[in-house]
Design a protein around this motif. Structure first.
Motif, PDB file in Angstrom:
ATOM      1  N   VAL A  16       0.832  -1.199   0.000  1.00 59.05           N
ATOM      2  CA  VAL A  16       0.000   0.000   0.000  1.00 59.05           C
ATOM      3  C   VAL A  16       0.867   1.250   0.000  1.00 59.05           C
ATOM      4  N   ARG A  17       1.918   1.252   0.788  1.00 57.72           N
ATOM      5  CA  ARG A  17       2.787   2.428   0.859  1.00 57.72           C
ATOM      6  C   ARG A  17       3.517   2.648  -0.473  1.00 57.72           C
ATOM      7  N   LEU A  18       3.951   1.565  -1.121  1.00 63.33           N
ATOM      8  CA  LEU A  18       4.627   1.720  -2.407  1.00 63.33           C
ATOM      9  C   LEU A  18       3.664   2.216  -3.480  1.00 63.33           C
ATOM     10  N   ARG A  19       2.444   1.695  -3.460  1.00 63.75           N
ATOM     11  CA  ARG A  19       1.471   2.132  -4.460  1.00 63.75           C
ATOM     12  C   ARG A  19       1.039   3.576  -4.230  1.00 63.75           C
ATOM     13  N   GLY A  20       1.305   4.103  -3.031  1.00 64.69           N
ATOM     14  CA  GLY A  20       0.985   5.492  -2.742  1.00 64.69           C
ATOM     15  C   GLY A  20       2.016   6.477  -3.260  1.00 64.69           C
ATOM     16  N   GLY A  21       3.109   5.969  -3.877  1.00 69.31           N
ATOM     17  CA  GLY A  21       4.107   6.843  -4.476  1.00 69.31           C
ATOM     18  C   GLY A  21       4.968   7.592  -3.486  1.00 69.31           C
ATOM     19  N   PRO A  22       5.628   6.900  -2.555  1.00 72.11           N
ATOM     20  CA  PRO A  22       6.472   7.596  -1.579  1.00 72.11           C
ATOM     21  C   PRO A  22       7.641   8.305  -2.261  1.00 72.11           C
ATOM     22  N   VAL A  23       8.052   9.417  -1.681  1.00 76.70           N
ATOM     23  CA  VAL A  23       9.179  10.193  -2.194  1.00 76.70           C
ATOM     24  C   VAL A  23      10.342  10.043  -1.221  1.00 76.70           C
ATOM     25  N   ALA A  24      11.481   9.606  -1.725  1.00 75.53           N
ATOM     26  CA  ALA A  24      12.642   9.362  -0.874  1.00 75.53           C
ATOM     27  C   ALA A  24      13.205  10.653  -0.322  1.00 75.53           C
ATOM     28  N   ASP A  25      13.531  10.634   0.961  1.00 76.82           N
ATOM     29  CA  ASP A  25      14.260  11.726   1.586  1.00 76.82           C
ATOM     30  C   ASP A  25      15.749  11.433   1.428  1.00 76.82           C
ATOM     31  N   GLU A  26      16.499  12.341   0.816  1.00 73.47           N
ATOM     32  CA  GLU A  26      17.894  12.065   0.469  1.00 73.47           C
ATOM     33  C   GLU A  26      18.753  11.762   1.694  1.00 73.47           C
ATOM     34  N   ASP A  27      18.701  12.612   2.710  1.00 79.49           N
ATOM     35  CA  ASP A  27      19.529  12.394   3.896  1.00 79.49           C
ATOM     36  C   ASP A  27      19.127  11.117   4.620  1.00 79.49           C
ATOM     37  N   GLY A 176       3.927  -5.234  -3.828  1.00 80.35           N
ATOM     38  CA  GLY A 176       2.975  -4.407  -4.558  1.00 80.35           C
ATOM     39  C   GLY A 176       3.219  -4.250  -6.037  1.00 80.35           C
ATOM     40  N   PHE A 177       4.166  -5.003  -6.602  1.00 78.52           N
ATOM     41  CA  PHE A 177       4.422  -4.907  -8.042  1.00 78.52           C
ATOM     42  C   PHE A 177       5.080  -6.204  -8.510  1.00 78.52           C
ATOM     43  N   ALA A 178       5.197  -6.365  -9.819  1.00 80.86           N
ATOM     44  CA  ALA A 178       5.880  -7.511 -10.401  1.00 80.86           C
ATOM     45  C   ALA A 178       6.787  -7.006 -11.519  1.00 80.86           C
ATOM     46  N   THR A 179       7.808  -7.781 -11.840  1.00 78.49           N
ATOM     47  CA  THR A 179       8.733  -7.387 -12.904  1.00 78.49           C
ATOM     48  C   THR A 179       8.484  -8.132 -14.201  1.00 78.49           C
ATOM     49  N   ASP A 180       7.620  -9.139 -14.173  1.00 80.27           N
ATOM     50  CA  ASP A 180       7.379  -9.956 -15.361  1.00 80.27           C
ATOM     51  C   ASP A 180       5.924 -10.387 -15.364  1.00 80.27           C
ATOM     52  N   HIS A 184      -0.400  -4.970 -14.195  1.00 79.14           N
ATOM     53  CA  HIS A 184      -1.586  -4.491 -13.508  1.00 79.14           C
ATOM     54  C   HIS A 184      -1.438  -2.999 -13.206  1.00 79.14           C
ATOM     55  N   ALA A 185      -2.554  -2.315 -13.095  1.00 76.45           N
ATOM     56  CA  ALA A 185      -2.509  -0.879 -12.806  1.00 76.45           C
ATOM     57  C   ALA A 185      -1.788  -0.610 -11.497  1.00 76.45           C
ATOM     58  N   ASP A 186      -2.050  -1.425 -10.471  1.00 77.05           N
ATOM     59  CA  ASP A 186      -1.381  -1.241  -9.186  1.00 77.05           C
ATOM     60  C   ASP A 186       0.119  -1.486  -9.305  1.00 77.05           C
ATOM     61  N   ASP A 187       0.502  -2.437 -10.158  1.00 79.28           N
ATOM     62  CA  ASP A 187       1.927  -2.702 -10.383  1.00 79.28           C
ATOM     63  C   ASP A 187       2.622  -1.456 -10.908  1.00 79.28           C
ATOM     64  N   ARG A 188       1.976  -0.780 -11.849  1.00 78.53           N
ATOM     65  CA  ARG A 188       2.591   0.404 -12.443  1.00 78.53           C
ATOM     66  C   ARG A 188       2.823   1.480 -11.388  1.00 78.53           C
ATOM     67  N   ALA A 189       1.840   1.636 -10.495  1.00 78.19           N
ATOM     68  CA  ALA A 189       1.967   2.661  -9.464  1.00 78.19           C
ATOM     69  C   ALA A 189       3.179   2.407  -8.576  1.00 78.19           C
ATOM     70  N   ALA A 190       3.363   1.153  -8.158  1.00 77.96           N
ATOM     71  CA  ALA A 190       4.493   0.825  -7.293  1.00 77.96           C
ATOM     72  C   ALA A 190       5.799   0.783  -8.077  1.00 77.96           C
ATOM     73  N   GLY A 191       5.747   0.206  -9.278  1.00 86.07           N
ATOM     74  CA  GLY A 191       6.965   0.040 -10.064  1.00 86.07           C
ATOM     75  C   GLY A 191       7.575   1.340 -10.533  1.00 86.07           C
ATOM     76  N   GLU A 192       6.776   2.406 -10.579  1.00 89.14           N
ATOM     77  CA  GLU A 192       7.277   3.694 -11.037  1.00 89.14           C
ATOM     78  C   GLU A 192       7.848   4.553  -9.912  1.00 89.14           C
ATOM     79  N   VAL A 193       7.836   4.043  -8.682  1.00 92.39           N
ATOM     80  CA  VAL A 193       8.417   4.789  -7.567  1.00 92.39           C
ATOM     81  C   VAL A 193       9.914   4.962  -7.811  1.00 92.39           C
ATOM     82  N   ASP A 194      10.402   6.183  -7.655  1.00 97.31           N
ATOM     83  CA  ASP A 194      11.816   6.460  -7.882  1.00 97.31           C
ATOM     84  C   ASP A 194      12.653   6.102  -6.656  1.00 97.31           C
ATOM     85  N   LEU A 195      13.726   5.353  -6.893  1.00 91.50           N
ATOM     86  CA  LEU A 195      14.696   5.035  -5.852  1.00 91.50           C
ATOM     87  C   LEU A 195      15.967   5.842  -6.094  1.00 91.50           C
ATOM     88  N   LEU A 196      16.654   6.185  -5.023  1.00 86.45           N
ATOM     89  CA  LEU A 196      17.941   6.858  -5.129  1.00 86.45           C
ATOM     90  C   LEU A 196      19.036   5.828  -5.334  1.00 86.45           C
TER      91      LEU A 196
END
Length: 233
Positions: A16-27, A176-180, A184-196
């Motif tokens: 749920v948290r990943l599908r919500g599009g969390p934004v990484a705090d750099e520090d 919350g997502f799959a690579t293969d 699914h729509a929910d997969d896209r939401a989680a899979g598009e989260v940006d990681l540092l």
């Protein structure tokens, strides 16, 4: 299937948290990566979207730390056995839920584990060659159709399902997502989260030396099997 995954996360409801599009705090993320790899040199580099970050190159880590969720993708987690996961990683969880998953298509390896308040709830680790290496706790609900024969593989096959098929289902339920497979729509939401991104290196050089030794051993085995002459790469 050319699938390789090494992922670890801490959070009360990771999908749920990943599908919500969390934004990484750099520090915060930098400090989190340093806690995951104590004693290593950690240097920021370019990041990556989660769906494409699950198997970074050697010495590269993709991570995100935000309110209620910490997640890290690291090649070092790909062949992990959950019950032997380093104790300091469990302590990072600090009472939160925790999940780890590793897949490697070369050997059809699959492993995943879940913890609650630092206690291992479920661990599964298997390959077609070695069978069930570890099975701890009650199977999770999404496993049931696989053990019941609902996802058969062409005979002969030593398991009632393909580990990487179950792995994608586990990845979706635990993270919350799959690579293969079907998108699914929910997969896209989680899979598009940006990681540092971070370069994380062992300052002693021991880790790289161990990797080089393994690769040299594999290369010699391949040459012996194919009749190639010995020599340097």
């Amino acid at each position: 299937m050319g699938v390789k995954v090494g992922i670890l996360a801490f959070g009360d409801d990771i999908p749920v948290r990943l599908r919500g599009g969390p934004v990484a705090d750099e520090d915060r993320t930098l400090e989190f990566v340093r806690r995951v790899h104590p004693g290593y040199v950690v240097e920021p580099i370019e990041g990556c979207a989660l769906k494409y970050a699950t198997y970074p190159p050697d010495d590269v880590v993709f991570a995100s730390s935000s309110a209620g969720l910490d997640i890290v993708c690291d090649q070092r987690l790909t062949l992990v056995q959950p019950s032997t996961l380093s104790g300091h990683l469990c302590r990072i969880g600090d009472g939160r839920r925790m999940a780890v998953l590793g897949m490697h298509s070369v050997t059809d390896w699959l492993s995943y584990g879940t913890w609650s308040d630092g206690v291992l709830v479920r661990s599964l680790n298997l390959t077609p060659d070695s069978g069930i290496i570890e099975s701890v706790g009650e199977p999770l609900p999404f496993e049931a159709p696989y053990w019941a024969g609902g996802h058969p593989v062409e005979d002969p096959y030593p398991l009632p399902f393909h580990p990487l098929d179950l792995g994608q289902t586990a990845l979706r339920h635990l993270f919350g997502f799959a690579t293969d497979g079907p998108d699914h729509a929910d997969d896209r939401a989680a899979g598009e989260v940006d990681l540092l991104g971070f370069r994380v290196t062992d300052p002693t050089g021991a880790e790289q030396a161990a990797r080089d030794a393994i690769r040299q051993e594999v290369l010699q085995m391949v040459r012996a099997a194919t009749g190639q002459p010995a020599g340097r790469e």
